[in-house]
Design a protein around this motif. Structure first.
Motif, short mmCIF file in Angstrom:
data_model
loop_
_atom_site.label_atom_id
_atom_site.label_comp_id
_atom_site.label_asym_id
_atom_site.label_seq_id
_atom_site.Cartn_x
_atom_site.Cartn_y
_atom_site.Cartn_z
N GLY A 12 0.77 -1.23 0.00
CA GLY A 12 0.00 0.00 0.00
C GLY A 12 0.80 1.27 0.00
O GLY A 12 0.23 2.36 -0.14
N GLU A 13 2.14 1.19 0.13
CA GLU A 13 2.93 2.42 0.14
C GLU A 13 2.96 3.07 -1.24
O GLU A 13 2.96 2.40 -2.27
CB GLU A 13 4.37 2.12 0.59
N HIS A 14 2.99 4.40 -1.24
CA HIS A 14 3.10 5.18 -2.47
C HIS A 14 4.57 5.26 -2.86
O HIS A 14 5.27 6.22 -2.55
CB HIS A 14 2.50 6.56 -2.28
N ASN A 56 16.14 5.50 -9.52
CA ASN A 56 15.93 5.54 -8.08
C ASN A 56 14.56 4.99 -7.71
O ASN A 56 13.69 4.79 -8.56
CB ASN A 56 16.16 6.94 -7.49
N GLN A 57 14.41 4.70 -6.42
CA GLN A 57 13.16 4.19 -5.87
C GLN A 57 12.94 4.87 -4.52
O GLN A 57 13.80 4.83 -3.65
CB GLN A 57 13.20 2.67 -5.70
N TRP A 58 11.77 5.53 -4.37
CA TRP A 58 11.55 6.33 -3.18
C TRP A 58 10.05 6.40 -2.86
O TRP A 58 9.21 6.05 -3.70
CB TRP A 58 12.12 7.74 -3.36
N PHE A 59 9.75 6.83 -1.64
CA PHE A 59 8.38 6.90 -1.17
C PHE A 59 7.87 8.34 -1.21
O PHE A 59 8.55 9.26 -0.73
CB PHE A 59 8.26 6.36 0.25
N ILE A 60 6.68 8.55 -1.78
CA ILE A 60 6.09 9.88 -1.82
C ILE A 60 5.70 10.33 -0.42
O ILE A 60 5.93 11.47 -0.01
CB ILE A 60 4.83 9.88 -2.72
N ASP A 61 5.07 9.43 0.32
CA ASP A 61 4.62 9.68 1.68
C ASP A 61 4.51 8.33 2.36
O ASP A 61 4.88 7.29 1.78
CB ASP A 61 3.27 10.43 1.69
N LEU A 62 4.03 8.30 3.60
CA LEU A 62 3.94 7.05 4.34
C LEU A 62 2.51 6.80 4.76
O LEU A 62 1.78 7.72 5.15
CB LEU A 62 4.86 7.08 5.57
N GLN A 63 2.10 5.54 4.71
CA GLN A 63 0.72 5.16 4.96
C GLN A 63 0.47 4.75 6.42
O GLN A 63 -0.65 4.42 6.78
CB GLN A 63 0.32 4.02 4.03
N GLY A 64 1.51 4.76 7.25
CA GLY A 64 1.33 4.42 8.66
C GLY A 64 1.57 2.94 8.92
O GLY A 64 1.74 2.14 8.01
#
Length: 464
Positions: free
Chosen positions: A299-301, A408-416
């Motif tokens: 579910g992570e962005h 690269n590979q990175w997260f836009i935000d975090l889902q908790g």
């Protein structure tokens, strides 16, 4: 890397039929296709022209829209940008670029050429609304009342012969500025040169022992460790999460990005060329995207990428450039599910956010291996996925300065949630040919030739 853009579904597929009767002659074609026009910006002076079109097929044969060009003639003093606000056929299939007339005439020294990447117009059907617009790059007002194709009183749709329509290279509707009804000035095209290597070649099969292998730096690569954007504030960029395991019959670049739901517990990964020496030519890579994490909850962005980029020296830097393939397996930036973007950038500023880019997207799963190709030549940027033309951009979004090549590979935000989760992206190889347009199939042939010769690395691209 893209920032939140407007997004429109790519809904049409490339037709296999050809125009037969409709293109038999200019006269018969004129009876098959006609154009209706209106303007939603009727003032003599405007900040942006807003020509809206409908194409009508009065013939008995389907018309492949990829063979159709619409030309709107006008006068100008500077450069312009095109945009599609909304279209029944989907803005993602509508292209627009500006072409100067070799011999200016009264009412026109250039035209906006509108084209289509796919779609078929059935007999008796019309395209529906195509709400288009263009403006000066400096957003200054300009006069449109003296433009050949402009109709101040046309505030509802009706046939309009001051906009020309070409199908299969023949004039089928309207009168071009200055008159005439013969062949149009050819739209610039890019043809592969057939000269292997162009003016320098980069190929890397990623045969390294790990992120600390000294050959990486010797061969012009940097494994990122510095903090900062993009992505989650407080995250680290970890060289230790960049590895080169065996896969695909050899070795691959592997980016493992992870999070425990906190910024401090988030790891991003990146490999970049150290030198900004890559500009026009062909870029390619074989990339494996993933939809699900290796472990932990999904579910992570997350953003998985292959792109080129120039540093932003200042807000709205005119020399900035960026050409992106970005896959979001779980959506993000307002998207609910998996989506692949091809985005071309003119410039941006971070605060307050302002972006000048154009993009094409497809909402589908792209999990697995894909051959990605970007051709940069002749004012156009063409993106291919597995040999299929995915996007065609240009005009103001064409890069002005040399760029880095990056993954690269990175997260836009975090889902908790605190359960650790790791996402993986792999890259089998990367290829670049300087100042040469290489067809996707020829890229694969050249990569196969390097491998047959046991060549794991070469770089003859000259320094800038």
């Amino acid at each position: 890397m893209p920032r939140p853009p407007l997004k429109i579904i790519l809904a049409l597929t490339l037709p296999l039929v050809l125009v037969a009767v409709a293109l038999a002659s200019p006269a018969s074609a004129a009876q098959a296709l006609r154009l209706q026009y209106k303007t939603s910006a009727a003032g003599a002076v405007t900040a942006q022209a807003e020509p809206w079109f409908k194409l009508v097929n009065d013939g008995t044969e389907p018309v492949p829209l990829s063979q159709v060009k619409i030309r709107y003639y006008f006068t100008g003093e500077t450069s312009y940008r095109f945009a599609c606000s909304w279209a029944v056929v989907s803005c993602s299939t509508v292209t627009g670029h500006f072409v100067p007339l070799a011999s200016p005439v009264a009412g026109a020294d250039r035209y906006l050429e509108v084209g289509f990447t796919s779609g078929t117009l059935a007999p008796g059907a019309d395209t529906g609304d195509m709400q288009l617009r263009f403006h000066r790059t400096d957003w200054q007002n300009f006069t449109q009342s003296d433009d050949h194709s402009f109709g101040a009183g046309r505030t509802s749709y009706g046939d309009w012969d001051k906009v020309a329509v070409y199908a299969g290279g023949r004039l089928v509707w309207g009168t071009p500025a200055g008159g005439g009804s013969g062949e149009p000035t050819p739209t610039p095209t890019v043809t592969p040169t057939g000269n292997p290597g162009g003016q320098g070649t980069l190929f890397d099969d990623f045969a390294y022992t790990g992120s600390s292998d000294p050959r990486l730096a010797q061969r012009g690569w940097t494994v990122r460790s510095a903090s900062g954007g993009p992505g989650v504030p407080g995250a680290t960029w970890s060289p230790g999460a960049v590895t080169f395991p065996s896969a695909e019959g050899g070795q691959v670049l592997q980016l493992d990005s992870s999070t425990d739901g906190t910024g401090a517990g988030t790891v991003h990964t990146e490999l970049s060329t150290a030198s900004r020496k890559f500009f026009e030519g062909t870029y390619a890579a074989r990339v494996k995207f993933s939809d699900a994490p290796l472990s932990g909850p999904d579910g992570e962005h997350v953003v998985q990428t292959f792109f080129t980029i120039t540093p932003l020296r200042q807000n709205m830097d005119p020399d900035y450039g960026e050409l992106d393939f970005e896959y979001l397996p779980n959506g993000g930036w307002g998207e609910p599910g998996n989506i692949l973007y091809a985005t071309s950038w003119e410039t941006y500023q971070a605060d307050p956010w302002q972006a000048v880019n154009t993009h094409t997207e497809e909402r589908a799963s792209f999990a697995g291996w894909h051959d990605l190709v970007i051709q940069v030549s002749g004012g156009r940027i063409r993106y291919y996925v597995d040999g299929r033309l995915f996007a065609d951009h240009g005009d103001a979004y064409y890069p002005e300065t040399p760029m880095w090549i990056m993954f690269n590979q990175w997260f836009i935000d975090l889902q908790g949630g605190s359960a650790p989760r790791t996402y993986r992206q792999q890259v089998d190889w990367v290829y670049h040919s300087r100042n040469e347009v290489v067809a996707p199939a020829d890229v694969l042939s050249r990569v196969a030739a390097f491998r047959a010769a046991s060549t794991t690395f070469t770089d003859t691209v000259p320094a800038p």
